[in-house]
Design a protein around this motif. Structure first.
Motif: not given
Length: 356
Positions: A185-189, A206-208, A214-215, A230-234
């Motif tokens: 997975g690919f995250g954002l923290s 890119i990750a998807k 997508s996490v 996060c839901l709509e854009t990522l």
């Protein structure tokens, strides 16, 4: 907090045997929200600091676990500073291998049969020869730890909200390159207030496209709008924390409709001031609304508790029955990137825990 008498999850209709409480450490589960340095044992932190001559503040020694409150920027800075100090004790490849080996051992003791551990390799790259060598070292160490412990391990590579979105794209490409070697997975923290989700849309695309989950983190320090981004854009498959979504029933409905899981970390939420007490973390409210929930420990090194404790908290503070705890475990497994055979084994184990 009142609990509805009718659950949105049909499996929770099963009646637990008598009034006895089963041991949550024996409940098979997946752990989907654990940070790399934050997974370290406190004893290992102290030992490695002494070995490498790293001075630890009292908050990480005598006063551990530290008192934290991160809903204001000063508090978050202190939390991040303590995390950075802890990370600085990881100086050699053997240190990283030890961390993952001990983490996997602790996960096995907590009943976790599958772990997805999140790491931003940028924070370790200077010590271990660059981004690519760091990722390869972590993946090799994860495979060794998995073989030794029997716990399946996937790695989530995470971008940092406080860095430039171009850095996130670099990490996303790196993550995709290792999608067949353990990156799942690919995250954002980091601090939601310092980097909006929509700034990182390109990296997540890119990750998807590369087949990764997508996490991103969202809805911890900011409100429902952060979760919606996060839901709509990522195009999130799971959202780290996400508890602030409870304030917006329409948003919760969208999460339920799309099957997006929330990685809820009760002890972390209380320690950082997101919720006043464990009973105030909206696990029950989200669960009764039909949301998929995967309980997580976030950073045991700083919060002082691991995965089983999160199940104990919702049992003790929010009245979750054994049948409902089993359903939470099922949800964590189904929301994971675990291979099919691992999922089947863990789900069968959940049924065995409840029936036994």
């Amino acid at each position: 907090m009142e609990a509805s008498t009718v659950s949105a999850h049909p499996d929770t209709a099963r009646v637990a045997c008598g009034s006895s409480r089963r041991d949550v450490a024996l409940l098979p589960k997946a752990h989907l929200h654990l940070h790399f340095t934050g997974s370290m044992r406190h004893s290992t932190l102290v030992e490695l600091a002494g070995l490498h001559g790293v001075h630890l503040p009292d908050a990480l020694v005598e006063d551990w676990p530290p008192r934290l409150h991160a809903t204001d920027e000063r508090g978050w800075f202190r939390f991040q500073r303590l995390y950075d100090i802890a990370r600085s004790v990881l100086r050699t490849p053997d240190d990283l291998r030890r961390l993952l080996r001990e983490t996997a051992e602790d996960e096995a003791a907590e009943g976790s049969g599958w772990l997805e551990i999140q790491v931003d390799p940028s924070g370790y790259a200077a010590m271990f020869g660059g981004l690519t060598p760091t990722v390869e070292l972590i993946l090799d160490a994860a495979r060794e730890a998995s073989r030794a412990s029997g716990v399946g391990i996937g790695v989530v590579i995470a971008a940092n909200r406080t860095r430039h979105p171009l850095d996130a794209k670099t990490l996303a490409r790196l993550a995709v390159r290792y999608a067949d070697r353990g990156v799942v997975g690919f995250g954002l923290s980091n601090d939601e207030r310092r980097g909006r989700a929509y700034d990182f849309e390109g990296a997540f695309r890119i990750a998807k496209r590369g087949g990764l989950l997508s996490v991103p983190h969202g809805g911890e320090l900011l409100g429902p709008a952060s979760v919606r981004e996060c839901l709509e854009t990522l195009r999130a498959d799971r959202i780290g924390h996400g508890v602030r979504a409870a304030a917006d029933p329409r948003l919760v409905g969208a999460l339920v409709q799309r099957g997006v899981a929330l990685e809820v970390c009760p002890a972390s939420n209380v320690s950082l001031g997101v919720a006043a007490t464990a009973s105030d973390v909206p696990v029950r409210r989200l669960y009764e609304a039909g949301a998929t929930i995967a309980l997580g420990a976030d950073d045991p090194l700083l919060f002082g508790s691991r995965l089983a404790r999160q199940y104990e908290l919702v049992r003790g503070e929010q009245g979750f029955s054994d049948a409902e705890l089993a359903e939470l475990a099922r949800q964590s497994i189904k929301a994971s990137a675990a291979p099919g055979d691992v999922r089947a084994r863990l789900l069968a184990g959940v049924d065995g825990w409840l029936d036994g």
